[in-house]
Design a protein around this motif. Structure first.
Motif, mmCIF file in Angstrom:
data_model
loop_
_atom_site.group_PDB
_atom_site.id
_atom_site.type_symbol
_atom_site.label_atom_id
_atom_site.label_comp_id
_atom_site.label_asym_id
_atom_site.label_seq_id
_atom_site.Cartn_x
_atom_site.Cartn_y
_atom_site.Cartn_z
ATOM 1 N N LEU B 5 0.796 -1.451 0.005
ATOM 2 C CA LEU B 5 -0.136 -0.056 -0.011
ATOM 3 C C LEU B 5 0.965 1.416 -0.011
ATOM 4 C CD1 LEU B 5 -2.943 -0.338 2.347
ATOM 5 C CD2 LEU B 5 -3.016 1.137 0.243
ATOM 6 N N ILE B 6 1.975 1.325 0.899
ATOM 7 C CA ILE B 6 2.784 2.232 1.111
ATOM 8 C C ILE B 6 3.389 2.738 -0.164
ATOM 9 C CG2 ILE B 6 4.624 3.348 2.197
ATOM 10 C CD1 ILE B 6 3.661 1.863 4.522
ATOM 11 N N LYS B 7 4.038 1.538 -0.833
ATOM 12 C CA LYS B 7 4.800 1.800 -2.039
ATOM 13 C C LYS B 7 3.834 2.108 -3.279
ATOM 14 C CE LYS B 7 7.612 -1.942 -2.457
ATOM 15 N NZ LYS B 7 8.147 -3.246 -3.078
ATOM 16 N N ARG B 8 2.609 1.860 -3.371
ATOM 17 C CA ARG B 8 1.574 2.081 -4.200
ATOM 18 C C ARG B 8 1.369 3.826 -4.193
ATOM 19 N NH1 ARG B 8 -1.448 0.124 -8.161
ATOM 20 N NH2 ARG B 8 -1.789 2.277 -8.272
ATOM 21 N N LEU B 9 1.217 4.191 -2.709
ATOM 22 C CA LEU B 9 0.937 5.597 -2.516
ATOM 23 C C LEU B 9 2.022 6.373 -2.904
ATOM 24 C CD1 LEU B 9 -1.181 5.137 0.728
ATOM 25 C CD2 LEU B 9 -1.805 6.154 -1.420
ATOM 26 N N LEU B 10 3.133 5.901 -2.660
ATOM 27 C CA LEU B 10 4.616 6.742 -3.062
ATOM 28 C C LEU B 10 4.705 7.005 -4.509
ATOM 29 C CD1 LEU B 10 6.936 5.831 -0.355
ATOM 30 C CD2 LEU B 10 5.829 7.635 -0.615
ATOM 31 N N TRP B 11 4.339 5.865 -5.284
ATOM 32 C CA TRP B 11 4.479 5.844 -6.705
ATOM 33 C C TRP B 11 3.504 6.908 -7.086
ATOM 34 C CZ3 TRP B 11 6.855 5.659 -10.708
ATOM 35 C CH2 TRP B 11 7.751 4.629 -10.911
ATOM 36 N N MET B 12 2.469 7.277 -6.624
ATOM 37 C CA MET B 12 1.510 8.239 -7.060
ATOM 38 C C MET B 12 2.146 9.756 -7.311
ATOM 39 S SD MET B 12 -2.083 6.986 -5.719
ATOM 40 C CE MET B 12 -3.139 8.450 -6.058
ATOM 41 N N ILE B 13 3.093 10.078 -6.279
ATOM 42 C CA ILE B 13 3.763 11.257 -6.484
ATOM 43 C C ILE B 13 4.234 11.536 -7.810
ATOM 44 C CG2 ILE B 13 5.261 12.709 -5.041
ATOM 45 C CD1 ILE B 13 4.751 11.094 -2.510
ATOM 46 N N PRO B 14 5.233 10.993 -8.300
ATOM 47 C CA PRO B 14 5.851 11.114 -9.664
ATOM 48 C C PRO B 14 4.840 11.096 -10.728
ATOM 49 C CG PRO B 14 6.700 8.922 -8.661
ATOM 50 C CD PRO B 14 5.970 9.664 -7.474
ATOM 51 N N MET B 15 3.881 10.269 -10.407
ATOM 52 C CA MET B 15 2.761 10.257 -11.499
ATOM 53 C C MET B 15 2.049 11.468 -11.568
ATOM 54 S SD MET B 15 2.276 7.023 -13.037
ATOM 55 C CE MET B 15 0.547 6.858 -13.345
ATOM 56 N N LEU B 16 1.947 11.859 -10.410
ATOM 57 C CA LEU B 16 0.838 13.331 -10.243
ATOM 58 C C LEU B 16 1.759 14.516 -10.877
ATOM 59 C CD1 LEU B 16 -0.756 13.197 -6.778
ATOM 60 C CD2 LEU B 16 -1.653 13.122 -9.052
ATOM 61 N N ILE B 17 3.222 14.551 -10.633
ATOM 62 C CA ILE B 17 4.020 15.646 -11.275
ATOM 63 C C ILE B 17 4.004 15.369 -12.667
ATOM 64 C CG2 ILE B 17 6.247 16.566 -11.167
ATOM 65 C CD1 ILE B 17 6.529 15.476 -8.260
ATOM 66 N N GLY B 18 4.258 14.107 -13.060
ATOM 67 C CA GLY B 18 4.040 14.053 -14.768
ATOM 68 C C GLY B 18 2.741 14.463 -15.184
ATOM 69 N N ILE B 19 1.744 14.169 -14.649
ATOM 70 C CA ILE B 19 0.283 14.362 -15.052
ATOM 71 C C ILE B 19 0.214 16.101 -15.035
ATOM 72 C CG2 ILE B 19 -2.101 14.615 -14.558
ATOM 73 C CD1 ILE B 19 -1.727 11.546 -13.570
ATOM 74 N N SER B 312 -7.550 13.292 -13.523
ATOM 75 C CA SER B 312 -6.400 12.368 -13.653
ATOM 76 C C SER B 312 -6.317 11.787 -12.127
ATOM 77 C CB SER B 312 -5.030 13.243 -14.180
ATOM 78 O OG SER B 312 -5.225 13.790 -15.160
ATOM 79 N N VAL B 313 -6.335 12.707 -11.079
ATOM 80 C CA VAL B 313 -6.094 12.176 -9.570
ATOM 81 C C VAL B 313 -7.190 10.857 -9.497
ATOM 82 C CG1 VAL B 313 -6.164 12.750 -7.249
ATOM 83 C CG2 VAL B 313 -5.061 14.276 -8.900
ATOM 84 N N LEU B 314 -8.413 11.387 -9.839
ATOM 85 C CA LEU B 314 -9.462 10.210 -9.507
ATOM 86 C C LEU B 314 -9.109 9.026 -10.228
ATOM 87 C CD1 LEU B 314 -12.896 12.192 -10.118
ATOM 88 C CD2 LEU B 314 -12.027 11.175 -8.258
ATOM 89 N N THR B 315 -8.623 9.349 -11.505
ATOM 90 C CA THR B 315 -8.263 8.065 -12.257
ATOM 91 C C THR B 315 -7.108 7.129 -11.581
ATOM 92 O OG1 THR B 315 -8.633 9.041 -14.139
ATOM 93 C CG2 THR B 315 -7.392 7.022 -14.425
ATOM 94 N N LEU B 316 -6.012 7.906 -10.935
ATOM 95 C CA LEU B 316 -4.893 7.083 -10.194
ATOM 96 C C LEU B 316 -5.646 6.416 -8.726
ATOM 97 C CD1 LEU B 316 -2.048 9.837 -10.162
ATOM 98 C CD2 LEU B 316 -2.059 7.372 -11.430
ATOM 99 N N PHE B 317 -6.654 7.163 -8.368
ATOM 100 C CA PHE B 317 -7.232 6.761 -7.104
ATOM 101 C C PHE B 317 -8.003 5.513 -7.542
ATOM 102 C CE2 PHE B 317 -5.950 10.417 -4.585
ATOM 103 C CZ PHE B 317 -5.296 9.698 -3.476
ATOM 104 N N GLY B 318 -8.786 5.476 -8.725
ATOM 105 C CA GLY B 318 -9.510 4.487 -9.138
ATOM 106 C C GLY B 318 -8.729 3.062 -9.349
ATOM 107 N N ASN B 319 -7.495 3.344 -10.077
ATOM 108 C CA ASN B 319 -6.661 2.241 -10.216
ATOM 109 C C ASN B 319 -6.225 1.824 -9.285
ATOM 110 O OD1 ASN B 319 -6.788 2.489 -12.797
ATOM 111 N ND2 ASN B 319 -5.016 3.831 -13.264
ATOM 112 N N LEU B 320 -5.893 2.522 -7.982
ATOM 113 C CA LEU B 320 -5.199 1.984 -6.649
ATOM 114 C C LEU B 320 -6.379 1.439 -6.130
ATOM 115 C CD1 LEU B 320 -2.862 2.449 -4.663
ATOM 116 C CD2 LEU B 320 -4.370 4.278 -3.612
ATOM 117 N N ILE B 321 -7.628 1.871 -6.028
ATOM 118 C CA ILE B 321 -8.611 0.819 -5.262
ATOM 119 C C ILE B 321 -8.859 -0.364 -6.119
ATOM 120 C CG2 ILE B 321 -10.924 0.998 -4.670
ATOM 121 C CD1 ILE B 321 -11.046 3.904 -4.428
ATOM 122 N N ALA B 322 -8.716 -0.280 -7.249
ATOM 123 C CA ALA B 322 -8.924 -1.757 -8.155
ATOM 124 C C ALA B 322 -7.668 -2.559 -7.718
ATOM 125 C CB ALA B 322 -8.991 -1.374 -9.459
#
Lengths: 275, 339
Positions: B5-19, B312-322
């Motif tokens: 979970l933590i790893k997945r959450l941390l991954w979202m930071i570079p993703m968000l910056i990229g987006i 895009s944030v919603l999409t990332l969270f959707g993927n995380l929840i999935a």
């Protein structure tokens, strides 16, 4: 080709596409009227002998406009998917061939592009550029290459350590030769299938954009912008809405049928199953 | 599991910056800027007021500075105010000195789009599992062929065209259903039950149009998945030990088909959000899609950027929840993660 005849779905898809191609090429011979000729004497006439599909709010012949519109959908489909396939194949090939950090960078970029809602992205870019058919094709192309990248990369990764590749490498083939002569030809099947299916979705996207008024601009006709007029006159002129929608439906169906049919035909796994 | 979970959450930071980088630069690479559009609405706008506007939104600074100023604000969830004359806040309500509350634009629009898409997802799930199973169990017989035809037409039909035809047929020529907005006139005066009924009536057309594409692709997916799994050894075992066919199909095969569906739903979120543009424009529903479309036409930078980012944030969270849902539902994945 012999196999294609045994697959009725793929065959009917191919026939549809050939018909659209024929119509698009010979639109100027086939259309009974000038598609942009405005005739205020014959506004919103229902379908009849002189106007097969009726006339629109400016008295233009809908049938002629439909014929010319097929050029747009064909052009957008092929050019947009051409761009997407080129970008996707190039990035996928590099990622799958060199692996390591190059692969990571490219695939993270793919992930980022995939998480931005595509239609929002397209809409934003189109609206900030001036809407034109060229801009649409470029934008659709630049926002739909991610699937191809994933496919080509996966294909390259699975082929990379096979004997024939290692043999070519041992004989001193350059990276370019390995990719171009050995890996790419062996990855063609998924690229072709996804391109054909990609054309279908590009046609749908273009018609949606034109419908919103952000696509092909008047007086040039596209199936999508005939439908925009159809929306205006929906209470008095059903023919303006019915025919362009049907044309989009049938064309997209054609590409989808051909794509799925090719997937069945070209996939070696399926052949083994049937035996 | 916690590590994952933590790893997945941390991954979202570079993703968000990229987006944020991609959306920011796309907005600014395009020719023409907001001040030009603003002046065309107000011909009296002087060069001086245009300069003021540029300064206010830092349009006169270099791109990188603009970006870092913008990023600093959105980290604090401050998406600024709309460029439109009402100047409403983009994301969330604000209170001014007198205590008047101005509601945020996304705050109002997001629940509408979410409601339509969640109801749509429920319908997609229920119907496509039914269609897929019927198709797979009757492989190559008429129910399968009929469903396959429906699926192919569902893929190819332009949603906005079907929306037009349905609007004409059910709304204009028969007046069965309302064709625009979410509420009838006098909604506030209705009883609670009447309000729900009214809302439901308004939702029928938009929800069916928005679920069409997903319905086609997920029934096809369920069909092919079922066919794959029905050929596997554990199904033969189940049949050989004398389990009734119903149990084999619904207990063994369907359960295994449905697992990957969780991921598919996660991946379909950007499509659903993006697809809301045309549907909401046709039915005049003020959700995210219509808000975005209007903002794009007005070149309302803050709103466009806000919706792109939030979408895009919603999409990332959707993927995380999935992904979490998948791990939770499938013990094999869970074990793989903890190793």
């Amino acid at each position: 080709m012999k196999n294609l005849r045994q697959n009725p779905l793929a065959l009917s898809g191919l026939l549809i596409i050939i018909t659209v191609l024929f119509v698009a090429i010979f639109a100027s011979w086939l259309s009974p009227y000038d598609p942009n000729y405005i005739d205020i004497q014959s506004i919103l006439l229902p379908p009849s002998h002189s106007h097969f599909m009726g006339t629109d709010g400016l008295g233009r012949d809908v049938f002629s406009r439909m014929l010319y519109g097929s050029r747009i959908s064909l052009l957008v489909g092929f050019v947009a998917v051409g761009i997407a396939t080129l970008i996707g194949t190039f990035l996928g090939a590099i990622a799958g061939f060199y692996r390591g950090y190059i692969d990571s960078i490219i695939m993270r970029f793919v992930d980022i592009m995939l998480s931005i809602p595509t239609f929002f992205l397209i809409l934003a870019v189109i609206a900030f550029l001036t809407p034109s058919i060229w801009n649409i094709m470029i934008v659709i192309g630049f926002t739909s290459w991610m699937g191809v990248t994933r496919l080509v990369r996966a294909e390259f990764l699975s082929l990379r350590n096979r004997e024939f590749i290692l043999a070519a490498e041992a004989m001193g083939a350059s990276d370019f030769r390995l990719i171009y002569k050995h890996l790419l030809p062996n990855s063609l099947t998924p690229i072709i299938v996804s391109s054909v299916l990609g054309i279908a979705s590009a046609v749908l996207t273009e018609s949606g954009l034109s419908f919103l008024g952000l696509g092909v601009q008047a007086p040039q006709s596209s199936w999508g912008n005939i439908l925009t007029d159809g929306k205006e006159y929906i209470q008095f002129a059903w023919w303006l809405s019915l025919f362009p929608g049907l044309a989009i439906l049938i064309t997209v169906l054609g590409y989808n049928l051909l794509g799925e049919g090719l997937r069945d035909l070209l996939d070696p796994k399926n052949k083994n199953l049937k035996k | 599991m916690l590590n994952y979970l933590i790893k997945r959450l941390l991954w979202m930071i570079p993703m968000l910056i990229g987006i944020s980088l991609i959306s920011f630069f796309i907005m600014h690479l395009a020719p023409g800027d907001i001040t030009a559009s603003e002046s065309s609405f107000n011909p009296k706008a002087s060069e001086e007021s245009r300069q003021k506007l540029r300064a206010l939104y830092n349009l006169d600074k270099p791109l990188m500075t603009q970006y870092s100023l913008w990023l600093k604000r959105i980290v604090k969830l401050d998406f600024g105010n709309s460029f439109a004359s009402h100047q409403r806040p983009v994301l969330w309500e604000t209170k001014d000195a007198k205590g008047n509350i101005t509601r945020g634009m996304i705050q109002d629009a997001l629940p509408v789009t979410l409601m339509i898409n969640l109801i749509g997802l429920l319908i997609i799930f229920a119907l496509s599992i039914f269609l897929g199973v019927v198709s797979a169990v009757n492989q190559n017989r008429w129910p399968d062929r009929l469903i396959t035809i429906i699926v192919f037409v569902g893929f190819a039909i332009p949603g906005f065209w079907l929306a037009l035809l349905l609007m004409y047929w059910t709304g204009v020529s028969h007046s069965w259903l309302p064709i625009s907005g979410l509420h009838s006139a006098g909604f506030e005066k209705m009883s609670h039950i009447a309000q729900y009924a009214d809302l439901l009536k308004h939702l029928i057309l938009p929800v069916s149009i928005s679920s069409l594409g997903g319905l086609a692709s997920i029934s096809l997916y369920v069909r092919n998945g079922m066919l794959d799994i029905l050929q596997q050894d554990f199904i033969t075992t189940a049949r050989a030990k004398g389990l009734p066919e119903n149990k084999v199909i619904y207990g063994h095969a369907l359960r295994n088909t449905l697992l990957p569906l969780i991921t598919i739903i996660g991946l379909s979120i950007p499509g659903l959000i993006g697809g809301s543009v045309i549907g909401e424009s046709i039915f005049a529903i003020s959700g995210m899609g219509k808000l975005f479309f209007d903002a794009v036409l007005m070149r309302d930078f803050p709103v466009v950027m806000g919706i792109l980012t939030i979408g895009s944030v919603l999409t990332l969270f959707g993927n995380l929840i999935a992904d979490i849902g998948y791990a939770w539902a499938d013990p094999r994945i869970r074990r793989g993660i903890s190793n």
